[in-house]
Write a protein that holds these residues in place. Structure first.
Motif, short mmCIF file in Angstrom:
data_model
loop_
_atom_site.label_atom_id
_atom_site.label_comp_id
_atom_site.label_asym_id
_atom_site.label_seq_id
_atom_site.Cartn_x
_atom_site.Cartn_y
_atom_site.Cartn_z
N THR A 3 -45.42 -10.60 -35.85
CA THR A 3 -44.82 -9.49 -36.60
C THR A 3 -45.40 -8.20 -36.06
O THR A 3 -46.35 -8.22 -35.29
CB THR A 3 -45.15 -9.58 -38.10
N ILE A 4 -44.84 -7.07 -36.52
CA ILE A 4 -45.30 -5.79 -36.00
C ILE A 4 -46.80 -5.60 -36.28
O ILE A 4 -47.49 -4.98 -35.50
CB ILE A 4 -44.47 -4.61 -36.59
N ALA A 5 -47.30 -6.19 -37.38
CA ALA A 5 -48.71 -6.01 -37.71
C ALA A 5 -49.59 -6.63 -36.63
O ALA A 5 -50.74 -6.23 -36.46
CB ALA A 5 -49.01 -6.64 -39.06
N THR A 6 -49.08 -7.64 -35.91
CA THR A 6 -49.90 -8.29 -34.91
C THR A 6 -49.31 -8.12 -33.50
O THR A 6 -49.76 -8.77 -32.58
CB THR A 6 -50.03 -9.80 -35.20
N ALA A 7 -48.28 -7.27 -33.38
CA ALA A 7 -47.65 -7.10 -32.06
C ALA A 7 -48.65 -6.50 -31.10
O ALA A 7 -49.10 -5.38 -31.27
CB ALA A 7 -46.42 -6.21 -32.18
N LEU A 8 -49.00 -7.26 -30.10
CA LEU A 8 -49.99 -6.81 -29.13
C LEU A 8 -49.31 -6.78 -27.77
O LEU A 8 -48.82 -7.79 -27.30
CB LEU A 8 -51.13 -7.82 -29.13
N THR A 9 -49.27 -5.61 -27.17
CA THR A 9 -48.58 -5.48 -25.90
C THR A 9 -49.57 -5.71 -24.76
O THR A 9 -50.61 -5.05 -24.70
CB THR A 9 -47.97 -4.07 -25.78
N ALA A 10 -49.26 -6.63 -23.89
CA ALA A 10 -50.17 -6.96 -22.78
C ALA A 10 -49.48 -6.68 -21.46
O ALA A 10 -48.28 -6.95 -21.30
CB ALA A 10 -50.55 -8.44 -22.86
N ARG A 11 -50.24 -6.16 -20.50
CA ARG A 11 -49.67 -5.96 -19.16
C ARG A 11 -49.54 -7.32 -18.49
O ARG A 11 -50.47 -8.13 -18.49
CB ARG A 11 -50.56 -5.03 -18.32
N SER A 87 -36.17 -6.00 -23.30
CA SER A 87 -35.48 -7.15 -23.90
C SER A 87 -36.38 -7.84 -24.91
O SER A 87 -37.58 -7.99 -24.67
CB SER A 87 -35.06 -8.15 -22.82
N VAL A 88 -35.77 -8.26 -26.01
CA VAL A 88 -36.48 -8.98 -27.07
C VAL A 88 -35.65 -10.21 -27.39
O VAL A 88 -34.41 -10.12 -27.49
CB VAL A 88 -36.62 -8.08 -28.33
N VAL A 89 -36.30 -11.37 -27.54
CA VAL A 89 -35.51 -12.58 -27.86
C VAL A 89 -34.89 -12.40 -29.24
O VAL A 89 -35.48 -11.76 -30.12
CB VAL A 89 -36.36 -13.87 -27.79
N PRO A 90 -33.69 -12.95 -29.46
CA PRO A 90 -32.97 -12.69 -30.71
C PRO A 90 -33.79 -12.98 -31.97
O PRO A 90 -33.75 -12.24 -32.94
CB PRO A 90 -31.75 -13.62 -30.62
N GLU A 91 -34.58 -14.08 -31.96
CA GLU A 91 -35.34 -14.46 -33.16
C GLU A 91 -36.40 -13.44 -33.53
O GLU A 91 -36.91 -13.45 -34.65
CB GLU A 91 -36.07 -15.82 -32.96
N ALA A 92 -36.79 -12.59 -32.60
CA ALA A 92 -37.91 -11.65 -32.86
C ALA A 92 -37.42 -10.20 -33.00
O ALA A 92 -38.22 -9.28 -32.98
CB ALA A 92 -38.94 -11.77 -31.75
N ARG A 93 -36.12 -10.02 -33.11
CA ARG A 93 -35.60 -8.64 -33.19
C ARG A 93 -35.78 -8.05 -34.59
O ARG A 93 -35.92 -8.78 -35.57
CB ARG A 93 -34.12 -8.61 -32.81
N GLY A 94 -35.75 -6.72 -34.64
CA GLY A 94 -35.85 -6.02 -35.91
C GLY A 94 -37.25 -6.07 -36.51
O GLY A 94 -37.46 -5.75 -37.67
N MET A 95 -38.24 -6.46 -35.70
CA MET A 95 -39.62 -6.55 -36.18
C MET A 95 -40.51 -5.49 -35.54
O MET A 95 -41.73 -5.52 -35.67
CB MET A 95 -40.18 -7.94 -35.86
N LEU A 122 -25.61 0.63 -21.76
CA LEU A 122 -24.21 0.72 -22.12
C LEU A 122 -24.10 1.52 -23.41
O LEU A 122 -24.92 1.36 -24.33
CB LEU A 122 -23.62 -0.69 -22.31
N THR A 123 -23.08 2.37 -23.51
CA THR A 123 -22.92 3.24 -24.67
C THR A 123 -22.72 2.42 -25.94
O THR A 123 -23.10 2.84 -27.04
CB THR A 123 -21.72 4.19 -24.44
N GLU A 124 -22.18 1.22 -25.81
CA GLU A 124 -21.95 0.36 -26.98
C GLU A 124 -23.25 -0.22 -27.56
O GLU A 124 -23.24 -0.83 -28.62
CB GLU A 124 -21.04 -0.81 -26.58
N ASN A 125 -24.36 -0.02 -26.84
CA ASN A 125 -25.62 -0.66 -27.24
C ASN A 125 -26.31 0.13 -28.37
O ASN A 125 -27.24 0.91 -28.15
CB ASN A 125 -26.54 -0.77 -26.01
N GLY A 126 -25.82 -0.12 -29.60
CA GLY A 126 -26.30 0.63 -30.77
C GLY A 126 -27.81 0.53 -30.98
O GLY A 126 -28.46 1.53 -31.28
N ALA A 127 -28.35 -0.68 -30.82
CA ALA A 127 -29.79 -0.85 -31.08
C ALA A 127 -30.63 -0.04 -30.08
O ALA A 127 -31.59 0.64 -30.47
CB ALA A 127 -30.15 -2.34 -31.00
N MET A 128 -30.23 -0.09 -28.80
CA MET A 128 -31.02 0.64 -27.79
C MET A 128 -30.89 2.15 -27.98
O MET A 128 -31.87 2.89 -27.87
CB MET A 128 -30.55 0.23 -26.38
#
Ligand SMILES: CC(C)(COP(=O)(O)OP(=O)(O)OC[C@H]1O[C@@H](n2cnc3c(N)ncnc32)[C@H](O)[C@@H]1OP(=O)(O)O)[C@@H](O)C(=O)NCCC(=O)NCCS
Length: 194
Positions: A3-11, A87-95, A122-128
């Motif tokens: 979850t966002i509380a534990t989202a750790l970005t690694a190179r 890119s984010v896998v579908p199961e982990a989106r919105g987090m 793409l202009t249709e890409n609302g989330a991005m």
């Protein structure tokens, strides 16, 4: 699940190339089209991953506890700017993983003195579009495709420290996760059969 509380970005590094390929191959056709701007075959994805230079570009990811990649951002440098691909896998989106990776990429660019970043989508890409706008990017629509651009401040002590802190934390957690995965594999091998 992270979850966002534990989202750790690694190179990501050379050791992560297989996991990176698995991440892109796990995306469905529509997600690949949104990510790359057109349909791309499995062979095309493999070639794209094979060409990535982990030292020159910045590739950052969010892993789950099994060290599988839930989310990835590719920071590709070109002259005085850099392009981001997310890119984010579908199961982990919105987090918040996409947002966390955008912030991490921008810190990377800031600390390397890159003056501008852009996302081409793409202009249709609302989330991005929503994400880009939320992070202060200027949206420049051009028909079916849109650029989002942002000027980046020069580095300062805070941005350098923030990157160091994030990367130290990420390395420590990565080590723990790899050790835990190794221990689980050993237990699987040596556990007495029932
Ligand atoms: C775009 C993408 C990376 C977003 O990842 P994510 O982890 O879900 O992003 P976040 O959780 O940080 O934020 C998503 C935000 O978009 C919003 N959103 C989701 N779908 C939306 C839509 N169709 N229209 C507008 N906003 C949308 C969410 O409500 C959330 O808003 P909030 O942060 O204000 O609450 C993900 O959807 C994805 O991988 N898509 C396929 C590949 C792609 O399109 N890549 C971008 C091209 S480079």
């Amino acid at each position: 699940m992270t979850t966002i509380a534990t989202a750790l970005t690694a190179r990501l590094r050379e050791i992560d190339r297989c996991a990176l390929e698995a991440h892109f191959l796990s995306l469905g056709g529509e997600d690949r089209r949104l990510r790359f701007g057109s349909s791309i075959s499995e062979d095309g994805l493999r070639e794209y991953v094979a060409r990535i230079d982990f030292e020159h570009d910045g590739i950052f990811g969010v892993h789950d506890d099994e060290m599988e990649l839930l989310a990835v951002i590719h920071v590709a440098f070109s002259d005085d700017s850099a392009e981001l691909g997310l890119s984010v896998v579908p199961e982990a989106r919105g987090m918040g993983l996409g947002s966390a990776l955008l912030v991490r990429a921008m810190t990377h660019l800031r600390n390397r003195g890159t003056p501008e970043v852009f996302v081409h989508c793409l202009t249709e890409n609302g989330a991005m579009m929503h994400l880009a706008h939320k992070h202060g990017m200027r949206i420049i629509p051009a028909g079916d495709e849109t650029d989002a651009r942002l000027a980046i401040d020069p580095p300062d002590a805070h941005s350098l420290f923030a990157e160091w802190l994030n990367d130290s934390h990420a390395s420590a957690v990565q080590r723990l996760r790899r050790n835990a995965r190794f221990s689980r594999a050993l237990l699987g091998i040596f556990a007495p059969a029932r």
